[in-house]
Design an enzyme around this catalytic site. Structure first.
Site, PDB file in Angstrom:
ATOM      1  N   LYS A 259       3.905  14.382   3.752  1.00  0.00           N
ATOM      2  CA  LYS A 259       2.801  13.580   4.283  1.00  0.00           C
ATOM      3  C   LYS A 259       2.242  14.246   5.553  1.00  0.00           C
ATOM      4  O   LYS A 259       2.956  15.009   6.208  1.00  0.00           O
ATOM      5  CB  LYS A 259       3.313  12.190   4.682  1.00  0.00           C
ATOM      6  CG  LYS A 259       3.727  11.296   3.529  1.00  0.00           C
ATOM      7  CD  LYS A 259       4.277   9.976   4.071  1.00  0.00           C
ATOM      8  CE  LYS A 259       4.768   9.081   2.948  1.00  0.00           C
ATOM      9  NZ  LYS A 259       3.670   8.497   2.169  1.00  0.00           N
ATOM     10  N   ARG A 333       8.267   4.605  -7.174  1.00  0.00           N
ATOM     11  CA  ARG A 333       8.296   4.202  -8.586  1.00  0.00           C
ATOM     12  C   ARG A 333       9.497   4.816  -9.314  1.00  0.00           C
ATOM     13  O   ARG A 333       9.952   4.266 -10.299  1.00  0.00           O
ATOM     14  CB  ARG A 333       6.968   4.576  -9.265  1.00  0.00           C
ATOM     15  CG  ARG A 333       6.687   6.044  -9.314  1.00  0.00           C
ATOM     16  CD  ARG A 333       5.206   6.357  -9.510  1.00  0.00           C
ATOM     17  NE  ARG A 333       4.434   6.031  -8.323  1.00  0.00           N
ATOM     18  CZ  ARG A 333       3.120   6.196  -8.227  1.00  0.00           C
ATOM     19  NH1 ARG A 333       2.432   6.662  -9.256  1.00  0.00           N
ATOM     20  NH2 ARG A 333       2.485   5.880  -7.122  1.00  0.00           N
TER      21      ARG A 333
END
Length: 486
Positions: A259, A333
């Site tokens: 990130k 996920r």
């Protein structure tokens, strides 16, 4: 200190109307309060406050707070109970005024809804300052009068549950590692005989063949933990439980798909899903809800290292499906996939998972509401009705086949962990990915990325991590327990 509520008049010129506690106090001081209010400026608007000093020896400082219109109820445009929200906001402002005066105790007018008043007080006063030498004075809020003590007590428990989630999310990632998270929850649940806590180590995770979860954890020096909580509040321990699953990434660097550094510190709260579901179970136990609940929280860090999963790697989930990891920052996920497969072992009445899953959810709804993707209208209705009461709103999002195609059309594996049109409908493709690991007919996925933190949108929460939607999960569980009784 004392916080008293006042309603705005229905007509613009009319005199403002006290709550019954306000009326009683005004009589006690021979009408002085009303007199002062009428001469010290325009009528009090909703959420605004005025301080008065020296009116009564028991309460040298009195905060009068504006509650808005008296019969504000459910607002269909806003999808919440406006009266309750007004009380929470007003009481929070009044309590903070008293805190600024460094007064250690404040009595709070129930304002006609003691639960909402207690929530406003306890949520409004909470602040994370564990690691500062100079701390704000601690203020204890208590009910003024004795009329609604049961509802007040319930409100305090609801708010303390959300504050627990806020505490876990706000704490730095070197203080709340996977094992420390699990131990903190275990310690909170220690006093309840109806609860069993299992802290599962990496070796157990491996025997469960949770390859997707392990692929996220392997870049970090912190070992992963699978936290499993069993709360047996139901009349019969064999009654089908509500299973709550929470994403527990205690720090998310993005892994090899790193990130940007700006704002990365906020990713200490990427375990917000685990924090809210575990706090909801702590609250359910404190309320003694007549319902069985199982909590599952896969806990790990997502870090870049020589051992980390690389973009393009293929991993195998617990149900045997293979996943091409095209972006290691779409990691939530992966661990949820394995936890959802495991959740099917419990013959659940419903499976509800919560996760700070996608930036796309924040883009879609901002901090107004939690996005809910569900295959069950029955489940949706319960969540929606709960959220109207708590003011911590939910909004239904689509689970179309349209999105499923975008994650199943994958060159190397059964699924890709990102949709093939990358940014388009990112929250929806993430939900479609999770749906591939669910066979239960009552399942809901709550994407809480948008409600993770609060700037100033929710007036009764200070700036920082929000702990949302813990109270909605608790209220939902409470409704489910009434459901099973009827």
């Amino acid at each position: 200190g004392l916080v008293l509520g006042i309603y705005s008049s229905e007509k613009d010129e009319g005199a403002a109307q006290f709550t019954s506690a306000g009326e009683a106090f005004d009589r006690l001081v021979s009408g002085k309060l009303r007199e002062l209010l009428s001469v010290c400026g325009p009528p009090l608007k909703k959420g605004k406050t005025r301080m008065f000093y020296g009116l009564h020896q028991d309460f040298p400082s009195v905060a009068v707070v504006g509650l808005g219109k008296k019969n504000a109820g459910v607002n269909d445009q806003e999808n919440w109970n406006e009266g309750k929200e007004n009380i929470r906001a007003a009481v929070a402002v009044g309590c903070r005024q008293i805190q600024d005066l460094e007064i250690p105790c404040v009595e709070v007018d129930p304002c006609g809804d003691a639960q909402a008043a207690a929530e406003g007080a306890v949520l409004g006063l909470h602040e994370y300052n564990e690691l500062k030498q100079k701390k704000k004075p601690v203020v204890t809020a208590q009910l003024h009068g004795s009329a609604e003590s049961e509802a007040w007590h319930k409100g305090v428990i609801y708010a303390e549950g959300q504050n627990l989630a806020r505490y876990l999310m706000e704490a730095p990632a070197n203080y709340i590692t996977p094992i420390k998270f699990a131990e903190h929850i275990e310690q909170k649940l220690r006093s309840f005989s109806s609860v069993k806590v299992h802290i599962r180590p990496e070796s157990w995770i491996a025997t469960q063949q949770m390859g997707a979860f392990l692929s996220v954890a392997k870049g970090s020096a912190e070992p992963p933990i699978f936290l499993e909580i069993h709360y047996s509040g139901g009349a019969n321990t064999n009654d089908s439980p509500l299973v709550l699953v929470g994403k527990g990434v205690t720090f998310d660097s993005g892994g090899i798909s790193l990130k940007p550094s700006s704002g990365m510190d906020a990713m200490r709260a990427d375990m917000g899903g685990a924090a809210t579901i575990c706090s909801a179970i702590v609250t359910a136990a404190a309320l003694n809800l007549p319902l069985n609940i199982i909590g599952l929280a896969p806990l790990c860090e997502n870090m870049p290292s020589g051992k980390a999963t690389k973009p393009g790697d293929v991993v195998r989930a617990k149900n045997g499906k293979t996943i091409q990891v095209d972006n290691t920052d779409a990691e939530g996920r992966l661990l949820l996939a394995d936890a959802l497969c495991y959740a099917h072992n419990f013959n659940a009445r419903a499976i509800v998972n919560a996760a700070t899953l996608t930036g796309a959810m924040d883009v879609a709804l901002g901090s107004a509401a939690t996005g809910v993707f569900t295959n069950s209208s029955w489940l949706w209705n319960h969540l929606y009705e709960a959220s109207i009461l708590t003011g911590d709103r939910v909004w239904r999002m689509p689970l179309f086949e349209h999105y499923t195609k975008q994650v199943t059309d994958c060159p190397l594996a059964d699924l890709s962990n990102i949709g093939k049109y990358s940014r388009a409908g990112g929250a929806c493709t993430a939900a479609a990915f999770l749906k591939e690991f669910v066979t239960a007919s009552h399942w809901a996925h709550l994407d809480i990325a948008g409600v993770m933190s609060n700037k100033d949108e929710v007036p009764y929460l200070r700036k920082g991590m929000a702990g949302r939607p813990t109270r909605t999960l608790v209220e939902f569980a409470a409704r489910l327990s009434q459901d099973s009784h009827s």
